[in-house]
Design an enzyme around this catalytic site. Structure first.
Site, short mmCIF file in Angstrom:
data_model
loop_
_atom_site.label_atom_id
_atom_site.label_comp_id
_atom_site.label_asym_id
_atom_site.label_seq_id
_atom_site.Cartn_x
_atom_site.Cartn_y
_atom_site.Cartn_z
N HIS A 74 55.86 -7.02 -80.49
CA HIS A 74 55.08 -6.86 -81.72
C HIS A 74 54.94 -5.37 -82.05
CE1 HIS A 74 52.82 -10.97 -81.91
NE2 HIS A 74 54.11 -11.10 -81.67
N TYR A 202 43.35 -10.13 -86.19
CA TYR A 202 41.95 -9.98 -85.78
C TYR A 202 41.13 -10.00 -87.06
CZ TYR A 202 43.50 -8.01 -81.22
OH TYR A 202 44.05 -7.80 -79.98
N PRO A 293 37.20 -9.11 -73.98
CA PRO A 293 38.65 -9.30 -74.18
C PRO A 293 39.24 -8.66 -75.43
CG PRO A 293 37.46 -11.35 -74.62
CD PRO A 293 36.46 -10.38 -74.06
N LYS A 297 42.69 -5.73 -72.87
CA LYS A 297 42.87 -4.67 -71.88
C LYS A 297 42.77 -5.10 -70.42
CE LYS A 297 43.95 -1.38 -74.53
NZ LYS A 297 45.38 -1.33 -74.67
N TYR A 389 45.70 0.90 -78.19
CA TYR A 389 46.12 -0.50 -78.08
C TYR A 389 47.45 -0.61 -77.33
CZ TYR A 389 46.37 -5.42 -79.50
OH TYR A 389 46.41 -6.80 -79.50
P1 FAD Z 1 42.47 -12.17 -61.28
O1 FAD Z 1 43.51 -12.57 -62.25
O2 FAD Z 1 41.11 -12.72 -61.42
O3 FAD Z 1 43.04 -12.51 -59.85
C1 FAD Z 1 42.23 -12.50 -58.70
C2 FAD Z 1 42.77 -13.48 -57.69
O4 FAD Z 1 41.96 -13.43 -56.54
C3 FAD Z 1 42.71 -14.91 -58.21
O5 FAD Z 1 43.95 -15.55 -58.00
C4 FAD Z 1 41.59 -15.53 -57.39
O6 FAD Z 1 41.78 -16.93 -57.19
C5 FAD Z 1 41.68 -14.75 -56.10
N1 FAD Z 1 40.44 -14.73 -55.33
C6 FAD Z 1 39.17 -14.73 -55.77
N2 FAD Z 1 38.31 -14.73 -54.75
C7 FAD Z 1 39.06 -14.71 -53.63
C8 FAD Z 1 38.74 -14.71 -52.24
N3 FAD Z 1 37.48 -14.73 -51.83
N4 FAD Z 1 39.74 -14.70 -51.36
C9 FAD Z 1 41.03 -14.69 -51.77
N5 FAD Z 1 41.39 -14.69 -53.07
C10 FAD Z 1 40.41 -14.70 -53.99
N6 FAD Z 1 42.21 -10.42 -70.55
C11 FAD Z 1 42.80 -10.11 -71.68
O7 FAD Z 1 43.30 -9.00 -71.77
N7 FAD Z 1 42.88 -11.04 -72.70
C12 FAD Z 1 42.36 -12.31 -72.59
O8 FAD Z 1 42.46 -13.13 -73.49
C13 FAD Z 1 41.71 -12.66 -71.39
N8 FAD Z 1 41.19 -13.89 -71.21
C14 FAD Z 1 40.55 -14.17 -70.02
C15 FAD Z 1 39.98 -15.42 -69.83
C16 FAD Z 1 39.28 -15.70 -68.63
C17 FAD Z 1 38.66 -17.07 -68.42
C18 FAD Z 1 39.17 -14.70 -67.63
C19 FAD Z 1 38.40 -14.98 -66.34
C20 FAD Z 1 39.77 -13.47 -67.83
C21 FAD Z 1 40.46 -13.18 -69.02
N9 FAD Z 1 41.06 -11.95 -69.25
C22 FAD Z 1 41.67 -11.66 -70.40
C23 FAD Z 1 41.07 -10.92 -68.26
C24 FAD Z 1 42.38 -10.90 -67.50
O9 FAD Z 1 42.89 -12.19 -67.37
C25 FAD Z 1 42.06 -10.24 -66.18
O10 FAD Z 1 41.69 -8.91 -66.46
C26 FAD Z 1 43.20 -10.27 -65.18
O11 FAD Z 1 43.40 -11.59 -64.73
C27 FAD Z 1 42.89 -9.35 -64.00
O12 FAD Z 1 43.81 -9.55 -62.98
P2 FAD Z 1 43.36 -9.41 -61.48
O13 FAD Z 1 44.60 -9.67 -60.68
O14 FAD Z 1 42.61 -8.18 -61.28
O15 FAD Z 1 42.31 -10.59 -61.23
C1 DHB Z 2 45.10 -12.20 -76.77
C2 DHB Z 2 43.94 -11.89 -76.13
C3 DHB Z 2 43.24 -10.78 -76.51
O1 DHB Z 2 42.11 -10.45 -75.87
C4 DHB Z 2 43.65 -9.98 -77.55
O2 DHB Z 2 42.92 -8.91 -77.93
C5 DHB Z 2 44.84 -10.28 -78.18
C6 DHB Z 2 45.56 -11.41 -77.80
C7 DHB Z 2 45.85 -13.40 -76.37
O3 DHB Z 2 45.36 -14.14 -75.51
O4 DHB Z 2 46.93 -13.66 -76.91
#
Ligand code: FAD
Ligand code: DHB
Length: 395
Positions: A74, A202, A293, A297, A389
């Site tokens: 994009h 948005y 969200p 980021k 962004y």
């Molecule tokens: P996570 O993806 O949370 O991975 C952590 C891992 O650790 C998981 O697999 C978990 O199961 C595991 N874990 C937890 N506790 C333990 C334990 N005690 N022992 C072993 N393993 C464990 N970001 C965006 O930019 N846009 C979005 O639209 C967006 N939507 C989201 C929706 C939801 C419901 C959530 C929760 C987050 C969302 N985010 C979004 C944020 C984004 O998905 C996260 O920032 C990203 O997943 C971070 O990655 P991570 O690997 O740090 O953590």
């Molecule tokens: C999506 C999520 C976001 O938080 C955003 O700012 C843009 C797109 C997505 O899930 O596609």
């Protein structure tokens, strides 16, 4: 069972899995321990936008082949206010793009490569417990299929998200997160229908924020601002499509509805730990910080953290710990810029929920219309948005 490794990684989300690849490329032994099943990890629908900086990192480790084949590049986003839609052209403004590619796909690619490498990744671990992380002999204890494991490591990395165990072993007066709660949440849906837009929209509307994103040419991802306490059961598919149609409406444009395959509510919160390092324990990704969200980021910040941390751990394993000593400060300095941007995007595009006094909602809405009118007519404002962004440098 007693094992020994150099880096024990807690969590097989995007942060933990990418860190494993950076260590593998640097020849540093590691073990990843995840408490959920592999299927569960792959089934979580989350983020979908990769900054140019994230794509560059995945490229650097040869992990972006499918992303380049299937991801949607994009060149900008649409900002919409009072039904007027404005294209912010990233390519023109800063010469950079973003790629729409679901977090699940990133995770699948990272898992498959670990399979090919035969990496040690444990899924379904129980009672994962970091021990002695502030001493010279850190351990990670956990159970697999009823068998107790005791993994000794030089370093432990908490890549286990905001609800993980690693941040809880850091004393409260050391972790001391700085936090902000928001008075809104997102209702997100995935729908089996071709997106009605080529680039993400948005939109600010008097009823609240709405966004139209996508996952592929045949799958749409859409979000609606809702009050944090709402019950999903009150949001029928029909009610969701009607609200989306209303808030995303623009003259001459129609939103095509389709079957909704997933629905969830995401609360909004900012939280940043005071430090990402405690003894031999290092936090990365959501374990150390979360953002609202808007602006996509969270995932990108997680990938940026482990890029810094991975390089620092490779250097530490080779005998130089100076990059590791500055990891927390460098990652937090970058993170606070991301917090600022996410807060700015969130505040610009949301208004208080229906329970707020009408005069407050009206004032906040009007001032945000002013802000969006400014951003959509100022090249400097758009350049600022585009630079942030598409992703700050990871250095
Ligand atoms: P996570 O993806 O949370 O991975 C952590 C891992 O650790 C998981 O697999 C978990 O199961 C595991 N874990 C937890 N506790 C333990 C334990 N005690 N022992 C072993 N393993 C464990 N970001 C965006 O930019 N846009 C979005 O639209 C967006 N939507 C989201 C929706 C939801 C419901 C959530 C929760 C987050 C969302 N985010 C979004 C944020 C984004 O998905 C996260 O920032 C990203 O997943 C971070 O990655 P991570 O690997 O740090 O953590
Ligand atoms: C999506 C999520 C976001 O938080 C955003 O700012 C843009 C797109 C997505 O899930 O596609």
């Amino acid at each position: 069972m007693t094992e020994r490794t150099t880096v024990a990684i807690v969590g097989a989300g995007p942060a933990g899995l990418l860190l494993g690849h950076i260590l593998a490329a640097g020849g540093v032994p590691f073990v990843i321990v995840e408490n959920r099943s592999r299927e569960h990890v792959l089934s979580r629908i989350r983020a979908g936008v990769l900054e140019q900086s994230s794509v560059d990192v995945l490229d650097r480790f040869g992990l972006a082949e499918r992303l380049h084949a299937e991801g949607l590049v994009h060149g900008g986003i649409h900002l919409q206010v009072e039904g007027r839609r404005f294209h912010v052209d990233f390519e023109h403004l800063v010469g950079r793009t973003v790629t729409v590619y679901g977090q699940q796909q990133v995770v699948l690619d990272l898992m498959r490569r670990h399979d090919e490498l035969g990496s040690p990744v444990y899924y379904g671990a129980s009672e994962v417990t970091p021990a002695d992380v502030d001493g010279e002999d850190p351990h990670l204890r956990f159970g697999i299929d009823g068998e107790q494991h005791d993994l000794a490591a030089r370093f432990v990395v908490g890549a286990d998200g905001y609800h993980g165990v690693c941040r809880t072993v850091i004393p409260a007066d050391v972790l001391q997160p700085a936090e902000r709660a928001y008075d809104c949440a997102w209702l997100g849906v995935l729908a089996d229908v071709a997106p009605s837009t080529e680039e993400i929209i948005y939109a600010l509307h008097p009823d609240g924020f709405a966004m139209h994103s996508m996952r592929s040419p045949s799958v749409s991802r859409l979000y609606l601002q809702v009050d944090p306490g709402v019950d999903l059961a009150d949001w029928s598919d029909e009610r969701i499509w009607t609200a989306l149609q209303e808030r995303l409406g623009s003259p001459g444009w129609t939103l095509t509805p389709g079957p909704i395959t997933e629905k969830s509510i995401t609360p909004m919160r900012s939280s940043v730990a005071r430090t990402l390092a405690y003894g031999r324990l290092f936090l990365a990704g959501d374990a150390g910080h979360i953002v609202p969200p808007t602006g996509a980021k969270g995932l990108n910040a997680a990938l940026a953290d482990v890029t810094l941390l991975g390089d620092a751990l490779v250097a530490a394993a080779a005998g130089s710990e100076s990059a590791l000593a500055s990891y927390s400060a460098r990652a937090l300095a970058r993170q606070w810029k991301i917090q600022y941007f996410s807060q700015w995007m969130t505040d610009m595009l949301h208004i208080p929920g229906p329970s707020a006094p009408p005069e407050e909602r009206d004032f906040r809405y009007r001032s945000r219309v002013g802000q969006l009118d400014f951003v959509t007519t100022s090249r400097f404002a758009q350049q600022t948005l585009a630079e942030q962004y598409t992703g700050l440098a990871i250095a």
